[in-house]
Write an enzyme that holds these catalytic residues in place. Structure first.
Site, short mmCIF file in Angstrom:
data_model
loop_
_atom_site.label_atom_id
_atom_site.label_comp_id
_atom_site.label_asym_id
_atom_site.label_seq_id
_atom_site.Cartn_x
_atom_site.Cartn_y
_atom_site.Cartn_z
N HIS A 17 0.84 -1.21 0.00
CA HIS A 17 0.00 0.00 0.00
C HIS A 17 0.87 1.26 0.00
CE1 HIS A 17 -3.10 -2.65 2.25
NE2 HIS A 17 -3.64 -2.39 1.08
N LYS A 41 -18.77 -6.84 7.21
CA LYS A 41 -17.46 -7.49 7.12
C LYS A 41 -16.80 -7.53 8.50
CE LYS A 41 -13.71 -6.93 3.81
NZ LYS A 41 -13.10 -6.06 2.80
N ARG A 90 -2.18 -5.84 -8.93
CA ARG A 90 -1.07 -6.76 -8.70
C ARG A 90 -1.03 -7.86 -9.73
NH1 ARG A 90 -3.04 -7.26 -2.62
NH2 ARG A 90 -4.93 -6.94 -3.85
N SER A 128 -3.00 -7.77 2.22
CA SER A 128 -3.41 -7.78 3.63
C SER A 128 -3.89 -9.17 4.02
CB SER A 128 -4.52 -6.75 3.88
OG SER A 128 -4.02 -5.45 3.68
P1 ADP Z 1 -9.83 -3.76 -0.46
O1 ADP Z 1 -10.48 -4.51 0.67
O2 ADP Z 1 -10.64 -2.63 -0.99
O3 ADP Z 1 -9.24 -4.61 -1.55
P2 ADP Z 1 -7.13 -3.42 0.45
O4 ADP Z 1 -6.72 -2.69 1.68
O5 ADP Z 1 -6.88 -4.89 0.42
O6 ADP Z 1 -8.63 -3.03 0.25
O7 ADP Z 1 -6.42 -2.79 -0.82
C1 ADP Z 1 -6.57 -1.45 -1.16
C2 ADP Z 1 -5.90 -1.17 -2.50
O8 ADP Z 1 -4.51 -1.39 -2.39
C3 ADP Z 1 -6.39 -2.05 -3.65
O9 ADP Z 1 -6.48 -1.27 -4.82
C4 ADP Z 1 -5.29 -3.05 -3.82
O10 ADP Z 1 -5.20 -3.51 -5.15
C5 ADP Z 1 -4.09 -2.20 -3.46
N1 ADP Z 1 -2.99 -3.02 -3.01
C6 ADP Z 1 -2.98 -3.87 -1.97
N2 ADP Z 1 -1.79 -4.49 -1.85
C7 ADP Z 1 -1.02 -4.01 -2.86
C8 ADP Z 1 0.30 -4.28 -3.31
N3 ADP Z 1 1.06 -5.18 -2.72
N4 ADP Z 1 0.75 -3.59 -4.38
C9 ADP Z 1 -0.03 -2.69 -5.01
N5 ADP Z 1 -1.30 -2.42 -4.65
C10 ADP Z 1 -1.79 -3.06 -3.59
#
Ligand code: ADP
Length: 155
Positions: A17, A41, A90, A128
């Protein structure tokens, strides 16, 4: 003012992130990292903990602020006057999912544009979900977490 919202669960924030947001900063006047709250959730870390980590991680970035919202992301963007959404890609499954959501957001958000950044190869395996599994299994999630993040488990 060109404002982008980076919405997510951030349960917890990962180095993936952080890498993405930092690359987006030069593109906008302001980036709002916004934790979406979905009452259906269940999360590993509570909202206040997730927001506190975000505030700590981005404390030295004047163009980045942290907020939370309930309901539709597009409505939140309208409320704060943001015309751009930031999302990360990703892999192909991210693309398939994000494509549909961005098309819906363009309609619901009346022209809300989603800007996608492709993750750097060194971060594309980090999510995550994986971090939560490592933590639940008692492993060391340290390599995937921004510096300074320590755990106070809430669940
Ligand atoms: P959500 O529950 O909306 O998917 P996340 O917190 O998992 O929320 O992810 C938020 C954003 O961060 C998403 O657009 C996801 O693709 C991006 N993201 C998460 N991990 C990575 C990573 N390792 N590299 C690039 N983008 C990421």
């Amino acid at each position: 003012m060109k404002t982008a919202v980076f919405p997510g669960s951030f349960d917890p924030i990962t180095v993936g992130h952080v890498e993405l947001v930092k690359r987006a900063v030069p593109l906008f006047d302001q980036v709002v990292v916004a934790v979406g709250v979905n009452s259906q959730k269940s999360y590993l870390f509570d909202l206040e903990q997730r927001m506190q980590w975000l505030r700590e991680v981005f404390a030295d970035e004047p163009k980045i602020s942290v907020d939370s919202f309930e309901g539709l992301t597009a409505h939140y963007c309208r409320k704060i006057g943001a015309r751009y959404l930031l999302r990360g890609l990703r892999n192909a499954s991210d693309f398939d999912y994000e494509k549909t959501i961005s098309q819906l957001n363009e309609i619901v958000g009346e022209g809300l544009e989603t800007i996608f950044l492709i993750s750097q190869p060194a971060y594309s395996h980090i999510s995550s979900t994986i971090v939560r599994e490592i933590i639940k299994g008692g492993g060391d999630a340290g390599p995937f977490l921004p510096a300074g993040i320590t755990f106070h488990r809430t669940m």
